[in-house]
Design a protein around this motif. Sequence first.
Motif, short mmCIF file in Angstrom:
data_model
loop_
_atom_site.label_atom_id
_atom_site.label_comp_id
_atom_site.label_asym_id
_atom_site.label_seq_id
_atom_site.Cartn_x
_atom_site.Cartn_y
_atom_site.Cartn_z
N VAL A 69 -93.61 0.08 33.55
CA VAL A 69 -92.61 0.38 32.52
C VAL A 69 -92.74 -0.62 31.37
CG1 VAL A 69 -90.14 0.50 32.03
CG2 VAL A 69 -91.03 1.41 34.18
N GLN A 70 -92.92 -1.88 31.72
CA GLN A 70 -93.07 -2.94 30.73
C GLN A 70 -94.25 -2.66 29.81
OE1 GLN A 70 -93.19 -7.01 32.39
NE2 GLN A 70 -95.04 -7.35 31.21
N ALA A 71 -95.38 -2.21 30.36
CA ALA A 71 -96.58 -1.94 29.56
C ALA A 71 -96.35 -0.77 28.61
CB ALA A 71 -97.76 -1.65 30.49
N ILE A 72 -95.65 0.26 29.10
CA ILE A 72 -95.37 1.43 28.26
C ILE A 72 -94.49 1.05 27.07
CG2 ILE A 72 -94.17 3.66 28.19
CD1 ILE A 72 -95.05 4.03 31.15
N VAL A 73 -93.42 0.29 27.35
CA VAL A 73 -92.51 -0.10 26.27
C VAL A 73 -93.21 -1.03 25.28
CG1 VAL A 73 -90.38 -1.35 25.74
CG2 VAL A 73 -90.46 0.20 27.69
N ALA A 74 -94.02 -1.95 25.77
CA ALA A 74 -94.75 -2.86 24.89
C ALA A 74 -95.71 -2.08 23.98
CB ALA A 74 -95.51 -3.89 25.72
N SER A 75 -96.40 -1.10 24.54
CA SER A 75 -97.33 -0.29 23.74
C SER A 75 -96.59 0.46 22.64
CB SER A 75 -98.07 0.70 24.65
OG SER A 75 -98.83 0.02 25.62
N LEU A 76 -95.43 1.03 22.99
CA LEU A 76 -94.63 1.74 21.99
C LEU A 76 -94.12 0.79 20.92
CD1 LEU A 76 -92.55 4.10 24.34
CD2 LEU A 76 -94.42 4.76 22.81
N LEU A 77 -93.69 -0.40 21.33
CA LEU A 77 -93.16 -1.38 20.38
C LEU A 77 -94.24 -1.82 19.40
CD1 LEU A 77 -90.70 -3.13 19.63
CD2 LEU A 77 -91.57 -4.87 21.19
N PHE A 78 -95.43 -2.09 19.89
CA PHE A 78 -96.53 -2.50 19.01
C PHE A 78 -96.92 -1.36 18.07
CE2 PHE A 78 -97.86 -5.73 22.39
CZ PHE A 78 -97.32 -6.81 21.67
N ALA A 79 -96.85 -0.11 18.57
CA ALA A 79 -97.21 1.03 17.73
C ALA A 79 -96.21 1.20 16.60
CB ALA A 79 -97.26 2.30 18.59
N VAL A 80 -94.92 1.02 16.91
CA VAL A 80 -93.86 1.20 15.90
C VAL A 80 -93.90 0.09 14.85
CG1 VAL A 80 -91.36 1.18 15.54
CG2 VAL A 80 -92.34 2.50 17.41
N THR A 81 -94.19 -1.14 15.28
CA THR A 81 -94.16 -2.28 14.35
C THR A 81 -95.55 -2.62 13.83
OG1 THR A 81 -94.41 -3.87 16.18
CG2 THR A 81 -92.15 -3.25 15.53
N GLY A 82 -96.52 -1.74 14.04
CA GLY A 82 -97.91 -2.05 13.71
C GLY A 82 -98.14 -2.44 12.27
N SER A 83 -97.62 -1.68 11.31
CA SER A 83 -97.87 -1.98 9.91
C SER A 83 -97.26 -3.30 9.48
CB SER A 83 -97.30 -0.85 9.03
OG SER A 83 -95.91 -0.69 9.26
N ASP A 84 -96.08 -3.60 9.99
CA ASP A 84 -95.43 -4.87 9.66
C ASP A 84 -96.24 -6.04 10.21
OD1 ASP A 84 -93.37 -3.51 8.43
OD2 ASP A 84 -92.09 -3.51 10.21
N ASN A 85 -96.75 -5.87 11.43
CA ASN A 85 -97.52 -6.94 12.04
C ASN A 85 -98.83 -7.18 11.32
OD1 ASN A 85 -95.75 -7.62 14.14
ND2 ASN A 85 -96.42 -5.87 15.36
N GLU A 86 -99.47 -6.10 10.85
CA GLU A 86 -100.73 -6.27 10.12
C GLU A 86 -100.50 -7.04 8.83
OE1 GLU A 86 -102.22 -2.36 9.60
OE2 GLU A 86 -102.63 -2.05 11.74
N ALA A 87 -99.38 -6.76 8.16
CA ALA A 87 -99.07 -7.50 6.93
C ALA A 87 -98.79 -8.96 7.23
CB ALA A 87 -97.85 -6.86 6.24
#
Length: 263
Positions: A69-87
């Motif tokens: 469950v932790q891995a699934i939520v982490a993957s979704l979180l990184f996907a949602v915040t991806g553009s912000d993190n790249e900046a």
Amino acid sequence: MEVMKGGIQVSDEILGTFAPIAVYWIYSGIYVLLGSLDNYRLHTRKDEDEKNLIPKKDVIKGVLLQQAVQAIVASLLFAVTGSDNEAAQGQQASFIVLARQLFVAMVVLDTWQYFMHRYMHHNKFLYRHVHSQHHRLVVPYAFGALYNHPLEGLILDTVGGALAFLLSGMSPRASIFFFSFATIKTVDDHCGLWLPGNLFHIFFGNNSAYHDIHHQLYGTKYNFSQPFFVTWDRILGTYMPYSLEKRTGGGFEARPAKECKEN
């Protein structure tokens, strides 16, 4: 950003998702390989076998479910915040900025887990049907650190970790180190050992003996703080002082102060 490992590109997001899981089993596995360490145990091996209410194979299954469950939520979180993190990664964070982010993440995680953990003890329904699963381990051991009801794992660890990540503003690369460290700290708090020279015991008041008090029947109303500091317990009157004494036959025993035990 991507890291090259033997010609294979591994993204920070993938490492941030799976590194803490690998660290959990590696670090807890080290404790298993070290053996019983009878001279440093907080409980005897007999207590571990007789007092715990769940077989170790079921503990392993429970931890693996939580980590999925932790891995699934982490993957979704990184996907949602991806553009912000790249900046954010386009600019190298200074040591001071990184230290501030990690400290904020520690405070957020500690705060969330203290109040959620305490509420799960005070709400009889949640304790009986959810949190009591973790307390089947009356005598904690390393690889049982994340043995929880799936709902508790989601609320305390996964949601708490997501809040720490978001509110601190850390990058996926910083999260690799933060969550790996938090994982090691949690495993160590449940290892059931008081090892000489353990740096966690030197730098943190929240340690294996402190958390062992909470796992005992007399301690379930105290020492809710996890995984780093004991600040909220001290502020809100749920801190139980204890003494660490050598046990006849080897090992140690964490004994609560009388004034707290009688409350």
